[in-house]
Design a protein around this motif. Structure first.
Motif, PDB file in Angstrom:
ATOM      1  N   MET A   1      -1.518 -24.247 -40.795  1.00 30.79           N
ATOM      2  CA  MET A   1      -0.284 -24.474 -40.048  1.00 30.79           C
ATOM      3  C   MET A   1      -0.165 -23.384 -38.978  1.00 30.79           C
ATOM      4  N   THR A   2       0.224 -23.783 -37.790  1.00 29.38           N
ATOM      5  CA  THR A   2       0.359 -22.818 -36.699  1.00 29.38           C
ATOM      6  C   THR A   2       1.748 -22.180 -36.713  1.00 29.38           C
ATOM      7  N   SER A   3       1.879 -21.100 -35.956  1.00 31.85           N
ATOM      8  CA  SER A   3       3.166 -20.420 -35.846  1.00 31.85           C
ATOM      9  C   SER A   3       4.186 -21.314 -35.159  1.00 31.85           C
ATOM     10  N   GLN A   4       5.449 -21.166 -35.559  1.00 32.92           N
ATOM     11  CA  GLN A   4       6.571 -21.840 -34.921  1.00 32.92           C
ATOM     12  C   GLN A   4       7.571 -20.760 -34.538  1.00 32.92           C
ATOM     13  N   ILE A   5       7.426 -20.227 -33.357  1.00 28.97           N
ATOM     14  CA  ILE A   5       8.307 -19.154 -32.904  1.00 28.97           C
ATOM     15  C   ILE A   5       9.189 -19.701 -31.796  1.00 28.97           C
ATOM     16  N   ASP A   6      10.503 -19.683 -32.048  1.00 32.31           N
ATOM     17  CA  ASP A   6      11.481 -20.239 -31.107  1.00 32.31           C
ATOM     18  C   ASP A   6      12.414 -19.107 -30.685  1.00 32.31           C
ATOM     19  N   ILE A   7      12.286 -18.678 -29.436  1.00 38.74           N
ATOM     20  CA  ILE A   7      13.091 -17.575 -28.914  1.00 38.74           C
ATOM     21  C   ILE A   7      14.023 -18.124 -27.844  1.00 38.74           C
ATOM     22  N   HIS A   8      15.324 -17.986 -28.047  1.00 38.51           N
ATOM     23  CA  HIS A   8      16.296 -18.483 -27.074  1.00 38.51           C
ATOM     24  C   HIS A   8      16.089 -17.769 -25.742  1.00 38.51           C
ATOM     25  N   PRO A   9      16.276 -18.472 -24.623  1.00 36.49           N
ATOM     26  CA  PRO A   9      16.048 -17.844 -23.314  1.00 36.49           C
ATOM     27  C   PRO A   9      16.910 -16.614 -23.036  1.00 36.49           C
ATOM     28  N   THR A  10      18.062 -16.491 -23.696  1.00 33.72           N
ATOM     29  CA  THR A  10      18.926 -15.327 -23.454  1.00 33.72           C
ATOM     30  C   THR A  10      18.647 -14.176 -24.416  1.00 33.72           C
ATOM     31  N   ALA A  11      17.724 -14.369 -25.351  1.00 36.49           N
ATOM     32  CA  ALA A  11      17.373 -13.302 -26.291  1.00 36.49           C
ATOM     33  C   ALA A  11      16.455 -12.292 -25.603  1.00 36.49           C
ATOM     34  N   PHE A  12      16.458 -11.060 -26.116  1.00 37.94           N
ATOM     35  CA  PHE A  12      15.552 -10.025 -25.623  1.00 37.94           C
ATOM     36  C   PHE A  12      14.609  -9.641 -26.747  1.00 37.94           C
ATOM     37  N   VAL A  13      13.307  -9.698 -26.466  1.00 40.35           N
ATOM     38  CA  VAL A  13      12.291  -9.253 -27.423  1.00 40.35           C
ATOM     39  C   VAL A  13      11.454  -8.191 -26.725  1.00 40.35           C
ATOM     40  N   HIS A  14      11.489  -6.979 -27.249  1.00 37.05           N
ATOM     41  CA  HIS A  14      10.721  -5.884 -26.658  1.00 37.05           C
ATOM     42  C   HIS A  14       9.222  -6.192 -26.761  1.00 37.05           C
ATOM     43  N   PRO A  15       8.444  -5.843 -25.746  1.00 41.13           N
ATOM     44  CA  PRO A  15       7.010  -6.163 -25.774  1.00 41.13           C
ATOM     45  C   PRO A  15       6.253  -5.590 -26.967  1.00 41.13           C
ATOM     46  N   SER A  16       6.745  -4.509 -27.576  1.00 34.15           N
ATOM     47  CA  SER A  16       6.038  -3.913 -28.711  1.00 34.15           C
ATOM     48  C   SER A  16       6.374  -4.590 -30.042  1.00 34.15           C
ATOM     49  N   ALA A  17       7.374  -5.467 -30.061  1.00 39.49           N
ATOM     50  CA  ALA A  17       7.725  -6.168 -31.308  1.00 39.49           C
ATOM     51  C   ALA A  17       6.611  -7.142 -31.678  1.00 39.49           C
ATOM     52  N   GLN A  18       6.413  -7.333 -32.981  1.00 39.59           N
ATOM     53  CA  GLN A  18       5.373  -8.250 -33.460  1.00 39.59           C
ATOM     54  C   GLN A  18       6.033  -9.326 -34.312  1.00 39.59           C
ATOM     55  N   ILE A  19       5.824 -10.579 -33.932  1.00 42.13           N
ATOM     56  CA  ILE A  19       6.499 -11.703 -34.577  1.00 42.13           C
ATOM     57  C   ILE A  19       5.449 -12.746 -34.939  1.00 42.13           C
ATOM     58  N   TYR A  20       5.418 -13.136 -36.226  1.00 43.60           N
ATOM     59  CA  TYR A  20       4.405 -14.073 -36.707  1.00 43.60           C
ATOM     60  C   TYR A  20       5.042 -15.111 -37.625  1.00 43.60           C
ATOM     61  N   GLY A  21       4.532 -16.329 -37.582  1.00 45.17           N
ATOM     62  CA  GLY A  21       4.939 -17.370 -38.520  1.00 45.17           C
ATOM     63  C   GLY A  21       6.026 -18.258 -37.971  1.00 45.17           C
ATOM     64  N   HIS A  22       6.990 -18.599 -38.824  1.00 41.99           N
ATOM     65  CA  HIS A  22       8.078 -19.530 -38.481  1.00 41.99           C
ATOM     66  C   HIS A  22       9.359 -18.713 -38.278  1.00 41.99           C
ATOM     67  N   VAL A  23       9.690 -18.446 -37.017  1.00 42.91           N
ATOM     68  CA  VAL A  23      10.791 -17.538 -36.690  1.00 42.91           C
ATOM     69  C   VAL A  23      11.635 -18.153 -35.582  1.00 42.91           C
ATOM     70  N   SER A  24      12.964 -18.113 -35.747  1.00 44.65           N
ATOM     71  CA  SER A  24      13.862 -18.511 -34.659  1.00 44.65           C
ATOM     72  C   SER A  24      14.784 -17.335 -34.332  1.00 44.65           C
ATOM     73  N   ILE A  25      14.960 -17.114 -33.028  1.00 42.18           N
ATOM     74  CA  ILE A  25      15.768 -16.004 -32.526  1.00 42.18           C
ATOM     75  C   ILE A  25      16.822 -16.596 -31.613  1.00 42.18           C
ATOM     76  N   GLY A  26      18.101 -16.405 -31.961  1.00 46.75           N
ATOM     77  CA  GLY A  26      19.205 -17.079 -31.306  1.00 46.75           C
ATOM     78  C   GLY A  26      19.657 -16.448 -30.003  1.00 46.75           C
ATOM     79  N   PRO A  27      20.684 -17.053 -29.395  1.00 43.64           N
ATOM     80  CA  PRO A  27      21.198 -16.582 -28.113  1.00 43.64           C
ATOM     81  C   PRO A  27      21.644 -15.128 -28.168  1.00 43.64           C
ATOM     82  N   ARG A  28      21.264 -14.374 -27.164  1.00 41.12           N
ATOM     83  CA  ARG A  28      21.655 -12.976 -26.962  1.00 41.12           C
ATOM     84  C   ARG A  28      21.274 -12.061 -28.132  1.00 41.12           C
ATOM     85  N   ALA A  29      20.422 -12.532 -29.028  1.00 40.62           N
ATOM     86  CA  ALA A  29      19.879 -11.662 -30.070  1.00 40.62           C
ATOM     87  C   ALA A  29      18.858 -10.732 -29.428  1.00 40.62           C
ATOM     88  N   SER A  30      18.535  -9.641 -30.119  1.00 44.11           N
ATOM     89  CA  SER A  30      17.538  -8.719 -29.584  1.00 44.11           C
ATOM     90  C   SER A  30      16.656  -8.175 -30.696  1.00 44.11           C
TER      91      SER A  30
END
Length: 193
Positions: free
Chosen positions: A1-30
């Protein structure tokens, strides 16, 4: 199974963060510097306005997803493992919340606390220690929301290349307006109306 990463367009994810698997990140989350989210076996949900600060580790377990509620701050070096955190919470620096634990809305988990597996922390609690014990009850939603607002602003500023979002007259003006807005929004909660 491939990763399912859903990041809302208004969320901020720092380039050094590492995210794997099935993850959803909501509006204005960081998601901040060197945070790690691994969701190999269950999913992770980071809800609106929540912030996952530097060096936080989030990991799932079979049957135990990680849910982080809206306007919740998970502060530096905390570990969330297969647990559920309610809205408007603050998880203190270096705290650990373990499999099956549930933190009720508007709660504070103190720094270095260890919330054992399957522990239920009621809403509006303050819990500290190892193992964590509830030492008080108070509606913490307003102060916890203020902390989340700081990180929502910081995420927007970092995305624009501004790494000094909490200093200067523009910040002071923003802070005054934000406090006025939130005190009005949370006034019925604070007075019990």
């Amino acid at each position: 199974m491939t990763s399912q990463i859903d990041i809302h367009p208004t969320a901020f994810v720092h380039p050094s963060a590492q995210i794997y698997g099935h993850v959803s990140i909501g509006p204005r989350a960081s998601i901040w510097c060197n945070a790690v989210i691994r969701a190999e076996v269950a999913h992770v949900e980071i809800h609106e306005g929540a912030n996952i600060q530097d060096f936080v580790m989030i990991h799932t377990d079979p049957g135990n997803p990680v849910i982080v509620g809206a306007y919740t701050s998970v502060t530096h070096h905390a570990t969330l493992h297969g647990c559920r955190i309610g809205d408007h919470c603050l998880i203190g620096i270096n705290a650990t919340v373990y499999n099956g634990a549930q933190i009720g809305a508007g709660s504070i988990i103190g720094q270095h606390a260890y919330v054992k597996d399957r522990t239920i922390v009621p809403a509006h609690s303050i819990a500290v220690g190892s193992p964590a014990k509830v030492i008080g009850t108070r509606d913490n939603r307003l102060p916890n929301r203020i902390n989340a607002e700081f990180y929502m602003r910081n995420g927007e500023c970092y995305a624009a290349g501004n790494h000094r979002a909490w200093a200067g007259p523009e910040f002071e003006s923003w802070f005054a307006a934000t406090m006025q807005r939130l005190q009005g929004e949370y006034a019925p909660i604070a007075t019990g109306a």
